[in-house]
Design a protein around this motif. Structure first.
Motif, PDB file in Angstrom:
ATOM      1  N   PHE A   1      83.144   5.430  13.373  1.00  0.00           N
ATOM      2  CA  PHE A   1      83.768   5.140  14.667  1.00  0.00           C
ATOM      3  C   PHE A   1      83.947   6.414  15.486  1.00  0.00           C
ATOM      4  O   PHE A   1      84.948   6.574  16.188  1.00  0.00           O
ATOM      5  CB  PHE A   1      85.117   4.452  14.451  1.00  0.00           C
ATOM      6  N   ASP A   2      82.990   7.323  15.390  1.00  0.00           N
ATOM      7  CA  ASP A   2      83.118   8.595  16.088  1.00  0.00           C
ATOM      8  C   ASP A   2      83.206   8.413  17.596  1.00  0.00           C
ATOM      9  O   ASP A   2      83.974   9.101  18.276  1.00  0.00           O
ATOM     10  CB  ASP A   2      81.944   9.507  15.735  1.00  0.00           C
ATOM     11  N   SER A   3      82.432   7.472  18.140  1.00  0.00           N
ATOM     12  CA  SER A   3      82.463   7.269  19.593  1.00  0.00           C
ATOM     13  C   SER A   3      83.801   6.686  20.038  1.00  0.00           C
ATOM     14  O   SER A   3      84.261   6.959  21.150  1.00  0.00           O
ATOM     15  CB  SER A   3      81.317   6.356  20.026  1.00  0.00           C
ATOM     16  N   VAL A   4      84.452   5.897  19.174  1.00  0.00           N
ATOM     17  CA  VAL A   4      85.780   5.361  19.503  1.00  0.00           C
ATOM     18  C   VAL A   4      86.790   6.501  19.565  1.00  0.00           C
ATOM     19  O   VAL A   4      87.575   6.616  20.518  1.00  0.00           O
ATOM     20  CB  VAL A   4      86.221   4.311  18.467  1.00  0.00           C
ATOM     21  N   LEU A   5      86.776   7.354  18.556  1.00  0.00           N
ATOM     22  CA  LEU A   5      87.729   8.472  18.526  1.00  0.00           C
ATOM     23  C   LEU A   5      87.425   9.477  19.633  1.00  0.00           C
ATOM     24  O   LEU A   5      88.339  10.076  20.203  1.00  0.00           O
ATOM     25  CB  LEU A   5      87.685   9.154  17.158  1.00  0.00           C
ATOM     26  N   THR A   6      86.138   9.666  19.935  1.00  0.00           N
ATOM     27  CA  THR A   6      85.783  10.551  21.048  1.00  0.00           C
ATOM     28  C   THR A   6      86.330  10.007  22.354  1.00  0.00           C
ATOM     29  O   THR A   6      86.850  10.759  23.191  1.00  0.00           O
ATOM     30  CB  THR A   6      84.250  10.695  21.148  1.00  0.00           C
ATOM     31  N   HIS A   7      86.223   8.718  22.529  1.00  0.00           N
ATOM     32  CA  HIS A   7      86.757   8.077  23.734  1.00  0.00           C
ATOM     33  C   HIS A   7      88.272   8.272  23.824  1.00  0.00           C
ATOM     34  O   HIS A   7      88.803   8.617  24.885  1.00  0.00           O
ATOM     35  CB  HIS A   7      86.414   6.589  23.718  1.00  0.00           C
ATOM     36  N   LEU A   8      88.966   8.071  22.703  1.00  0.00           N
ATOM     37  CA  LEU A   8      90.422   8.240  22.699  1.00  0.00           C
ATOM     38  C   LEU A   8      90.803   9.696  22.935  1.00  0.00           C
ATOM     39  O   LEU A   8      91.758   9.995  23.668  1.00  0.00           O
ATOM     40  CB  LEU A   8      90.993   7.764  21.361  1.00  0.00           C
TER      41      LEU A   8
ATOM     42  N   ARG B   1      94.968  11.329  12.995  1.00  0.00           N
ATOM     43  CA  ARG B   1      95.756  10.434  12.139  1.00  0.00           C
ATOM     44  C   ARG B   1      96.870   9.772  12.930  1.00  0.00           C
ATOM     45  O   ARG B   1      97.118   8.559  12.783  1.00  0.00           O
ATOM     46  CB  ARG B   1      96.347  11.247  10.975  1.00  0.00           C
ATOM     47  N   GLU B   2      97.546  10.537  13.765  1.00  0.00           N
ATOM     48  CA  GLU B   2      98.611   9.969  14.588  1.00  0.00           C
ATOM     49  C   GLU B   2      98.058   8.880  15.514  1.00  0.00           C
ATOM     50  O   GLU B   2      98.706   7.858  15.728  1.00  0.00           O
ATOM     51  CB  GLU B   2      99.282  11.079  15.399  1.00  0.00           C
ATOM     52  N   ILE B   3      96.863   9.104  16.050  1.00  0.00           N
ATOM     53  CA  ILE B   3      96.251   8.112  16.928  1.00  0.00           C
ATOM     54  C   ILE B   3      95.941   6.830  16.147  1.00  0.00           C
ATOM     55  O   ILE B   3      96.236   5.716  16.592  1.00  0.00           O
ATOM     56  CB  ILE B   3      94.963   8.666  17.562  1.00  0.00           C
ATOM     57  N   LEU B   4      95.374   6.988  14.946  1.00  0.00           N
ATOM     58  CA  LEU B   4      94.980   5.832  14.149  1.00  0.00           C
ATOM     59  C   LEU B   4      96.181   5.066  13.605  1.00  0.00           C
ATOM     60  O   LEU B   4      96.094   3.864  13.351  1.00  0.00           O
ATOM     61  CB  LEU B   4      94.072   6.272  12.992  1.00  0.00           C
TER      62      LEU B   4
ATOM     63  N   LEU C   1      93.545  19.100  13.887  1.00  0.00           N
ATOM     64  CA  LEU C   1      92.821  18.045  14.595  1.00  0.00           C
ATOM     65  C   LEU C   1      92.847  16.743  13.814  1.00  0.00           C
ATOM     66  O   LEU C   1      93.069  15.664  14.384  1.00  0.00           O
ATOM     67  CB  LEU C   1      91.380  18.487  14.838  1.00  0.00           C
ATOM     68  N   LEU C   2      92.648  16.817  12.505  1.00  0.00           N
ATOM     69  CA  LEU C   2      92.678  15.608  11.682  1.00  0.00           C
ATOM     70  C   LEU C   2      94.062  14.967  11.704  1.00  0.00           C
ATOM     71  O   LEU C   2      94.196  13.735  11.728  1.00  0.00           O
ATOM     72  CB  LEU C   2      92.261  15.937  10.254  1.00  0.00           C
ATOM     73  N   GLN C   3      95.100  15.777  11.703  1.00  0.00           N
ATOM     74  CA  GLN C   3      96.458  15.233  11.787  1.00  0.00           C
ATOM     75  C   GLN C   3      96.689  14.536  13.126  1.00  0.00           C
ATOM     76  O   GLN C   3      97.360  13.498  13.196  1.00  0.00           O
ATOM     77  CB  GLN C   3      97.482  16.357  11.586  1.00  0.00           C
TER      78      GLN C   3
ATOM     79  N   LYS D   1      91.185   1.314  13.778  1.00  0.00           N
ATOM     80  CA  LYS D   1      92.479   1.375  13.085  1.00  0.00           C
ATOM     81  C   LYS D   1      92.487   0.465  11.856  1.00  0.00           C
ATOM     82  O   LYS D   1      93.075   0.806  10.823  1.00  0.00           O
ATOM     83  CB  LYS D   1      93.594   0.975  14.044  1.00  0.00           C
ATOM     84  N   GLY D   2      91.814  -0.704  11.967  1.00  0.00           N
ATOM     85  CA  GLY D   2      91.727  -1.602  10.824  1.00  0.00           C
ATOM     86  C   GLY D   2      90.938  -0.991   9.679  1.00  0.00           C
ATOM     87  O   GLY D   2      91.301  -1.137   8.504  1.00  0.00           O
ATOM     88  N   PHE D   3      89.848  -0.312  10.011  1.00  0.00           N
ATOM     89  CA  PHE D   3      89.069   0.378   8.984  1.00  0.00           C
ATOM     90  C   PHE D   3      89.915   1.452   8.308  1.00  0.00           C
ATOM     91  O   PHE D   3      89.949   1.556   7.073  1.00  0.00           O
ATOM     92  CB  PHE D   3      87.826   1.008   9.613  1.00  0.00           C
ATOM     93  N   TYR D   4      90.612   2.231   9.099  1.00  0.00           N
ATOM     94  CA  TYR D   4      91.459   3.302   8.549  1.00  0.00           C
ATOM     95  C   TYR D   4      92.552   2.717   7.658  1.00  0.00           C
ATOM     96  O   TYR D   4      92.827   3.242   6.563  1.00  0.00           O
ATOM     97  CB  TYR D   4      92.072   4.090   9.709  1.00  0.00           C
ATOM     98  N   SER D   5      93.153   1.626   8.101  1.00  0.00           N
ATOM     99  CA  SER D   5      94.218   0.998   7.316  1.00  0.00           C
ATOM    100  C   SER D   5      93.695   0.476   5.987  1.00  0.00           C
ATOM    101  O   SER D   5      94.356   0.622   4.948  1.00  0.00           O
ATOM    102  CB  SER D   5      94.846  -0.145   8.127  1.00  0.00           C
ATOM    103  N   SER D   6      92.499  -0.127   5.979  1.00  0.00           N
ATOM    104  CA  SER D   6      91.934  -0.634   4.728  1.00  0.00           C
ATOM    105  C   SER D   6      91.599   0.504   3.783  1.00  0.00           C
ATOM    106  O   SER D   6      91.648   0.347   2.561  1.00  0.00           O
ATOM    107  CB  SER D   6      90.688  -1.471   5.018  1.00  0.00           C
TER     108      SER D   6
END
Length: 788
Positions: free
Chosen positions: A493-500, A200-203, A195-197, A218-223
């Motif tokens: 950003f759990d709600s963002v990832l849940t939405h995606l 990761r592909e989404i981000l 699931l994490l992988q 995605k910006g948070f993940y990139s930083s």
């Protein structure tokens, strides 16, 4: 997004099928040898309407010739017919292959191409069944030694035993080279890691049309991934933040801010709880009576100082041997924060003394449970009278703003003795005149804040923490940076990832699998021989009352709403700045839980659970490579169908071994198959008998495979059409796909005494489901085994 759960209609139990229905129109793209052909393929090839008739054999024609044919003419005709016969056979085989290729419905999606490539590079259980089923997962179920040996090592007579006799070594010597290669390539698939992988592909995907909230995630993940910038920033971002909190005596600048003001700020904006912890949740005692009210729950803190529990005095204590490395780590932290070596001990000493005093009243969860210290209900006003050093209403109002809290609101305590013990200690340190200019409580809070923000600081801090863990013998597994960043992104950003994530899985296909597996599971209950019929009725009533469905959320329904939710979040290239905002988002999520009555979706959940009368399946279960809407259904049922069935059995029948004789019989039968194939001498006399938990797990996984196959057959009855990968027939693709997840890591892996893929061999015994090649050669006992 469909929110209304699909109600299960009462159905009669479906009896397990002994053999699949003919698989029309699904033949291999390339002809298989007779050894590896599926019975369904052989059956189809034998059907007159699809079989291409070949010329009669020359021998038959020769027998029908009149006796007056001359010998020379007879010889010439014989040669001609032999040539035509050979040509006809070649042409017939070519036409048959062409017809088969034309009738197959191959899956051509990108996901299927990847799955096909994976299958082609993986071990095939239908070509090397014996060797394949006896290796892979890195674990030894019978040796007390801890090591990365293979299943079966140490078992007398086992082909993988390093002490095997020379005859046995010669027998399997030819497969050792390939086995060593496969063992290096084989990896344990953990469902949460999968699931994490996927997240990761989404981000990491480059989708410029994504919403602003998605771009911020995605910006948070990139930083977070940009460790170069994190290292170059050093400690300055943290020191700047400390100045906003009034400074501290270590840096020489401290405004002697009010204790409760600083504490409220730490809890509200930085999710830091130095003296006690806060949760939001229900009271299980009330939940049992149908009440759903949520409470603020106050618990003992996660103390930084290492302690141990003294079962004689029922108190926690700090051991000298662990205190030394902890003291060294504290001095290192202060040095990194700019403290001079001469002054660091004047601050570290009071910090350790304060930590030790607070730790005395901390107690492990099990002890507090036996003493009835969990979920003690009282008003904030009563709590204030018991622990006056903390301004409780002020602190809680700051954390849960803008919710209107009053002194009459109730909270739940999980260690009231600790809270009562904590208050006078804080009062004592506040009133120590000789330490007033050092601010020991401020230092204590700052070092707790450092612990909270350490993931956003440079590697010197994490290395210091790692060295302490090594010294204490509590070293944890090193997490790859990408996984760490995905987890941190999910926190804010759990709600963002849940939405995606909710946009990805097609609910119709998922719900079909869930419904079919659950129906097949209910039929399995009727097949069991129960020790108590009343208990059987209780179990069935509970199961019949459950509504299985995909666990989704109603919180976010559009991109506009999710963009509005994160409109005030500003993501920059500074990971420290982004991380501070994450803590604020995390705290807002905590406040939201208190005001809402709906359950928040846990995006990282990968196993089903029961909530009220619903059996909920998280979205994180239905992701590639475990599931994809374009996969053939045979593949989806062989993988995610099996996992769902196994999860349901564990969840709803946790004590089935003591409730059904069938579990005993089937477990022993499967184990007898394994001992026969491994030629274990210990099978005589039962030296390798299994524990109760192991027998139950053997039955669970064997039954889960049966349930998944039965559910797939039910799916074929409803819709006979299915696609294929690599030209495999339905049943073969089902089993081959299942064999790819045989190392699935879950809480019950250590209880499984044999390789789960071996269950395919057991299911294929005296059955036309599978090729006869699954019978291992030179296994003298195997022909005596019965179907389990």
């Amino acid at each position: 997004m469909r929110e209304t759960p699909v109600q299960l209609e009462p159905q009669l139990p479906i009896q397990p099928m002994l053999q699949p229905e003919p698989e029309r129109g699904l033949q291999p793209l390339f002809p298989l040898s007779p050894v590896t052909q599926d019975p369904s393929e052989i059956q189809q090839q034998a059907q007159p309407q699809t079989e291409i008739q070949l010329p009669e054999s020359p021998e038959n024609q020769h027998q029908e010739r009149p006796v007056w044919i001359k010998p020379l003419r007879l010889f010439l005709i014989f040669l001609g017919l032999s040539f035509c016969g050979i040509l006809g056979i070649i042409l017939g085989q070519y036409m048959k292959q062409s017809e088969q290729a034309g009738t197959v419905i191959p899956c051509l999606s990108q996901a299927c191409h990847s799955a096909s490539a994976h299958l082609s590079m993986s071990d095939d259980p239908f070509t090397q069944p014996c060797d394949y089923f006896l290796l892979t997962c890195r674990s030894d179920r019978f040796s007390p030694d801890i090591g990365a040996r293979q299943r079966g090592q140490g078992i007398p007579g086992h082909p993988q035993n390093q002490n095997e006799k020379a005859a046995g070594e010669n027998r399997i010597g030819q497969s050792n080279k390939g086995r060593d290669r496969r063992l290096k390539e084989k990896k344990v698939v953990q469902r949460k890691t999968v699931l994490l992988q996927y997240l990761r592909e989404i981000l990491e995907s480059n989708n410029k049309s994504a919403s602003s909230a998605v771009q911020k995630a995605k910006g948070f993940y990139s930083s977070c991934l940009d460790t170069t910038s994190i290292e170059s920033a050093g400690v300055e971002p943290f020191l700047t933040l400390i100045q906003k909190l009034g400074g501290w005596a270590v840096s020489g600048q401290w405004n002697q801010t009010d204790f409760n003001s600083t504490l409220s700020l730490l809890m509200r904006d930085y999710a830091t709880f130095p003296f006690f912890n806060l949760y939001v949740g229900k009271n299980p005692n009330e939940t049992a009576r149908g009440m759903t009210k949520r409470y603020i729950q106050i618990d003992q803190p996660e103390l930084l100082i290492p302690t141990e529990w003294n079962s004689m005095t029922h108190k926690s204590r700090v051991k000298t041997q662990t205190l030394r490395p902890f003291l060294a780590s504290c001095e290192t932290y202060l040095a990194l924060l700019g403290a001079s070596p001469s002054s660091s001990m004047t601050h570290v000493g009071p910090f350790i003394s304060l930590s030790s005093e607070l730790a005395v009243a901390a107690a492990p969860l099990q002890y507090r449970l036996t003493k009835g210290q969990l979920y003690q209900r009282m008003t904030i006003k009563d709590l204030q009278s018991k622990a006056p050093a903390i301004d409780w209403l002020r602190c809680l109002q700051a954390v849960f703003h803008p919710l209107p809290l009053t002194a009459e609101d109730h909270v739940l305590l999980h260690n009231l003795p600790y809270i009562v013990h904590m208050s006078p200690i804080i009062g004592k340190w506040l009133n120590k005149d000789e330490l007033s200019n050092r601010g020991p409580l401020q230092t204590y809070m700052v070092l707790n804040l450092l612990h909270t923000l350490m993931p956003a600081l440079d590697s010197r801090f994490s290395e210091t923490a790692k060295n302490l863990s090594v010294a204490l013998g509590t070293t944890e597994e090193v997490v790859p940076r990408w996984k760490h960043c995905v987890l941190e992104t999910e926190r804010g950003f759990d709600s963002v990832l849940t939405h995606l994530l909710s946009e990805r899985p097609p609910h119709r296909e998922v719900e079909e699998i869930i419904q079919n597996i659950f129906t097949s599971f209910k039929s399995k209950l009727h097949d069991l021989k129960w020790t108590d019929q009343k208990l059987f009725q209780v179990v069935m009533e509970k199961v019949q009352s459950l509504i299985p469905r995909l666990w989704t959320t109603k919180d976010i329904s559009s991109k506009a709403e999710i963009d509005l939710l994160f409109s005030k979040v500003s993501v920059s290239t500074s990971f420290f700045s982004n991380y501070v905002q994450l803590l604020s988002l995390w705290q807002k999520r905590r406040s939201k839980l208190l005001s809402e009555q709906t359950e928040a979706t846990d995006i990282l959940s990968v196993t089903p659970f029961v909530l009220d009368n619903e059996l909920l399946f998280p979205m994180g279960m239905f992701i590639p490579p475990l599931f994809h809407p374009t996969y053939p259904r045979a593949m989806n049922y062989g993988v995610i169908g099996f996992l769902i069935a196994k999860d349901i059995l564990h969840l709803l029948l946790p004590n089935i071994y003591s409730q059904s004789e069938t579990v005993h019989v089937v477990g022993e039968c499967v184990w007898a198959h394994y001992l026969a194939v491994t030629e274990s001498k210990a099978s005589i006399g039962g030296a390798l008998s299994l524990s109760t938990a192991q027998r139950q797990e053997v039955w669970v996984q064997y039954s889960a495979l049966q349930i998944a196959l039965q559910a797939y057959h039910q799916s074929l009855r409803n819709n006979p059409a299915d696609t294929s990968i690599s030209g495999f027939s339905h049943t073969r693709l089902f089993f081959s796909s299942f064999s790819q997840i045989n190392c699935d890591s879950d809480a019950y892996q250590d209880l499984m005494p044999l390789e789960p893929s071996f269950l395919i061999t057991v299911m294929c015994v005296k059955s036309d489901l599978c090729p006869t090649s699954l019978q291992c050669p030179n296994k003298t006992q195997q022909h005596l085994l019965q179907k389990c």
